[in-house]
Write an enzyme that holds these catalytic residues in place. Structure first.
Site, PDB file in Angstrom:
ATOM      1  N   ARG A 170       0.842  -1.183   0.000  1.00  0.00           N
ATOM      2  CA  ARG A 170       0.000   0.000   0.000  1.00  0.00           C
ATOM      3  C   ARG A 170       0.886   1.245   0.000  1.00  0.00           C
ATOM      4  O   ARG A 170       2.067   1.177   0.355  1.00  0.00           O
ATOM      5  CB  ARG A 170      -0.912   0.008   1.233  1.00  0.00           C
ATOM      6  CG  ARG A 170      -1.796  -1.230   1.379  1.00  0.00           C
ATOM      7  CD  ARG A 170      -2.569  -1.174   2.682  1.00  0.00           C
ATOM      8  NE  ARG A 170      -3.468  -2.313   2.861  1.00  0.00           N
ATOM      9  CZ  ARG A 170      -3.133  -3.433   3.497  1.00  0.00           C
ATOM     10  NH1 ARG A 170      -1.923  -3.563   4.024  1.00  0.00           N
ATOM     11  NH2 ARG A 170      -4.005  -4.425   3.620  1.00  0.00           N
ATOM     12  N   LYS A 195      -1.366  -1.972   8.057  1.00  0.00           N
ATOM     13  CA  LYS A 195      -2.789  -1.806   8.332  1.00  0.00           C
ATOM     14  C   LYS A 195      -3.295  -2.870   9.293  1.00  0.00           C
ATOM     15  O   LYS A 195      -4.214  -2.631  10.077  1.00  0.00           O
ATOM     16  CB  LYS A 195      -3.574  -1.845   7.016  1.00  0.00           C
ATOM     17  CG  LYS A 195      -5.044  -1.507   7.158  1.00  0.00           C
ATOM     18  CD  LYS A 195      -5.715  -1.448   5.804  1.00  0.00           C
ATOM     19  CE  LYS A 195      -7.186  -1.071   5.942  1.00  0.00           C
ATOM     20  NZ  LYS A 195      -7.870  -1.018   4.625  1.00  0.00           N
ATOM     21  N   HIS A 264      -4.141   1.543  -5.716  1.00  0.00           N
ATOM     22  CA  HIS A 264      -4.647   0.215  -5.377  1.00  0.00           C
ATOM     23  C   HIS A 264      -4.708  -0.702  -6.589  1.00  0.00           C
ATOM     24  O   HIS A 264      -4.714  -1.928  -6.442  1.00  0.00           O
ATOM     25  CB  HIS A 264      -6.022   0.328  -4.722  1.00  0.00           C
ATOM     26  CG  HIS A 264      -6.119  -0.435  -3.432  1.00  0.00           C
ATOM     27  ND1 HIS A 264      -5.336  -0.154  -2.334  1.00  0.00           N
ATOM     28  CD2 HIS A 264      -6.890  -1.500  -3.067  1.00  0.00           C
ATOM     29  CE1 HIS A 264      -5.628  -0.995  -1.348  1.00  0.00           C
ATOM     30  NE2 HIS A 264      -6.555  -1.818  -1.774  1.00  0.00           N
ATOM     31  N   ARG A 267      -1.804  -2.966  -6.560  1.00  0.00           N
ATOM     32  CA  ARG A 267      -1.962  -4.039  -5.569  1.00  0.00           C
ATOM     33  C   ARG A 267      -2.853  -5.143  -6.129  1.00  0.00           C
ATOM     34  O   ARG A 267      -2.581  -6.332  -5.953  1.00  0.00           O
ATOM     35  CB  ARG A 267      -2.549  -3.445  -4.296  1.00  0.00           C
ATOM     36  CG  ARG A 267      -2.691  -4.390  -3.120  1.00  0.00           C
ATOM     37  CD  ARG A 267      -3.047  -3.566  -1.890  1.00  0.00           C
ATOM     38  NE  ARG A 267      -3.595  -4.364  -0.819  1.00  0.00           N
ATOM     39  CZ  ARG A 267      -2.866  -5.025   0.068  1.00  0.00           C
ATOM     40  NH1 ARG A 267      -1.557  -4.985  -0.019  1.00  0.00           N
ATOM     41  NH2 ARG A 267      -3.442  -5.719   1.036  1.00  0.00           N
ATOM     42  N   HIS A 290      -3.960  -9.564   4.440  1.00  0.00           N
ATOM     43  CA  HIS A 290      -5.367  -9.417   4.777  1.00  0.00           C
ATOM     44  C   HIS A 290      -5.644 -10.049   6.130  1.00  0.00           C
ATOM     45  O   HIS A 290      -5.130 -11.126   6.438  1.00  0.00           O
ATOM     46  CB  HIS A 290      -6.255 -10.091   3.726  1.00  0.00           C
ATOM     47  CG  HIS A 290      -6.365  -9.306   2.454  1.00  0.00           C
ATOM     48  ND1 HIS A 290      -6.770  -9.871   1.256  1.00  0.00           N
ATOM     49  CD2 HIS A 290      -6.126  -7.994   2.184  1.00  0.00           C
ATOM     50  CE1 HIS A 290      -6.772  -8.943   0.314  1.00  0.00           C
ATOM     51  NE2 HIS A 290      -6.397  -7.808   0.853  1.00  0.00           N
ATOM     52  N   TYR A 299     -10.806 -12.293  -5.514  1.00  0.00           N
ATOM     53  CA  TYR A 299      -9.912 -12.693  -6.595  1.00  0.00           C
ATOM     54  C   TYR A 299     -10.278 -14.049  -7.180  1.00  0.00           C
ATOM     55  O   TYR A 299      -9.807 -14.394  -8.267  1.00  0.00           O
ATOM     56  CB  TYR A 299      -8.461 -12.696  -6.106  1.00  0.00           C
ATOM     57  CG  TYR A 299      -7.994 -11.315  -5.749  1.00  0.00           C
ATOM     58  CD1 TYR A 299      -7.676 -10.391  -6.746  1.00  0.00           C
ATOM     59  CD2 TYR A 299      -7.887 -10.900  -4.429  1.00  0.00           C
ATOM     60  CE1 TYR A 299      -7.270  -9.100  -6.425  1.00  0.00           C
ATOM     61  CE2 TYR A 299      -7.479  -9.614  -4.106  1.00  0.00           C
ATOM     62  CZ  TYR A 299      -7.181  -8.720  -5.103  1.00  0.00           C
ATOM     63  OH  TYR A 299      -6.786  -7.451  -4.797  1.00  0.00           O
TER      64      TYR A 299
END
Length: 319
Positions: A170, A195, A264, A267, A290, A299
């Site tokens: 990110r 994050k 993004h 990514r 994640h 995905y």
């Protein structure tokens, strides 16, 4: 209930619009709760604090914060005023999520908020409804060529784009990279304060390492900062901010003539490439850092060959 204690300041408290000392103290306590109890990042906290601040200024701007005075009609009025300014599903979700978060926090302070949260409705949002955007191979080549062709600081821009494309970083994670995070001998890079609020060690691809080394040795200005990416204009001792990194990527996309506006997409390109190479969703989730595998399930909709294998024939067809 009323809170009158003024808290001490916190270095990473998001900047908020000017307001009364009483509301500022309340928002500071709320921010500490979001950070220390829920583990939310500065960006998420900033959005929630803005919503809570607007609610408090609109309905509880007196000399005493008494949440018990709030009525369901006040919440409806606040939602209506917010959505009249910006009528988009994303804004509606942000406002609704911010309201619920603040009211849940007030419930931990002893307030009864059941009747207030009952009137907060979120717009319809179908899970996994949209496909993630990803660059095609020729678009990736065009983007990288554009980074090297730019006049001002091409090596920095190229290294930033490679970090996003090859590692799925990110913008904030690129901005927070420091030189000691890179282990050149082991070929790894360590991410801290991500994050997900954990420390991750990722393999460093050769192309990415070469781009970073080229920038550090041949273009990065002398700086007392330990950050990999630093400002090239005065003051040079400051690291780049996440918004500055985002701008570098956005401008490169724009110059390349690609119809994307945010970092993004790189990514998503990283994740899509992993999927094409046969990586499992669990492996992709780990590399994207994640918290939940559900975030990565989008995905699966891109894996057309595998989806075709499990697709049932249409009734009445010969196949």
């Amino acid at each position: 209930m009323s809170d009158t204690h003024l808290p001490t300041s916190t270095a990473d408290t998001p900047t908020l619009p000017p307001t009364s000392a009483l509301i500022s103290a309340e928002l500071h306590r709320y921010d500490q709760h979001l950070r220390d109890v829920q583990g939310l990042t500065s960006g998420t906290r900033k959005n929630y604090l803005r919503v809570a601040g607007r609610l408090l200024r609109q309905h509880l701007g007196g000399d005493r914060l008494d949440i018990a005075k709030l009525q369901p009609s006040d919440i409806r009025e606040f939602l209506a005023s917010e959505l009249s300014v910006r009528r988009t599903p994303s804004h509606a979700r942000t406002v609704a999520g911010g309201l619920r978060s603040y009211l849940r926090y007030r419930s931990t302070r002893g307030d009864s908020i059941g009747s207030l949260t009952a009137v907060i409705a979120s717009p319809a949002h179908w899970t996994l409804a949209q496909l993630p955007r990803a660059l095609k191979r020729e678009e990736v080549s065009r983007l990288l060529d554009e980074c090297t062709a730019v006049r001002r600081w091409p090596k920095r821009g190229y290294a930033i784009v490679r970090c996003a494309l090859d590692l799925g970083l990110r913008a904030g994670e690129i901005a927070h990279l420091i030189i000691s995070d890179i282990d050149w001998r082991a070929g790894t890079v360590t991410l801290r304060g991500t994050k997900s609020l954990r420390q991750d060690v990722l393999p460093l691809p050769v192309e990415t390492g070469e781009a970073l080394a080229d920038y550090l040795q041949n273009e990065r200005p002398r700086s007392a900062s330990s950050a990999v990416c630093v400002r090239h204009l005065t003051p040079r001792d400051l690291p780049m901010s996440s918004s500055a990194v985002q701008k570098v990527i956005t401008r490169a996309l724009r110059r390349s003539g690609l119809p994307y506006s945010g970092a993004h997409v790189l990514r998503h390109t990283f994740a899509s490439n992993l999927l094409e190479q046969g990586s499992s969703l669990k492996e992709i989730a780990d590399l994207l850092r994640h918290r939940s595998l559900r975030t990565t399930q989008i995905y699966a909709k891109l894996d057309t060959p595998h989806l075709a294998e499990v697709a049932l024939p249409w009734p009445g067809s010969q196949s």
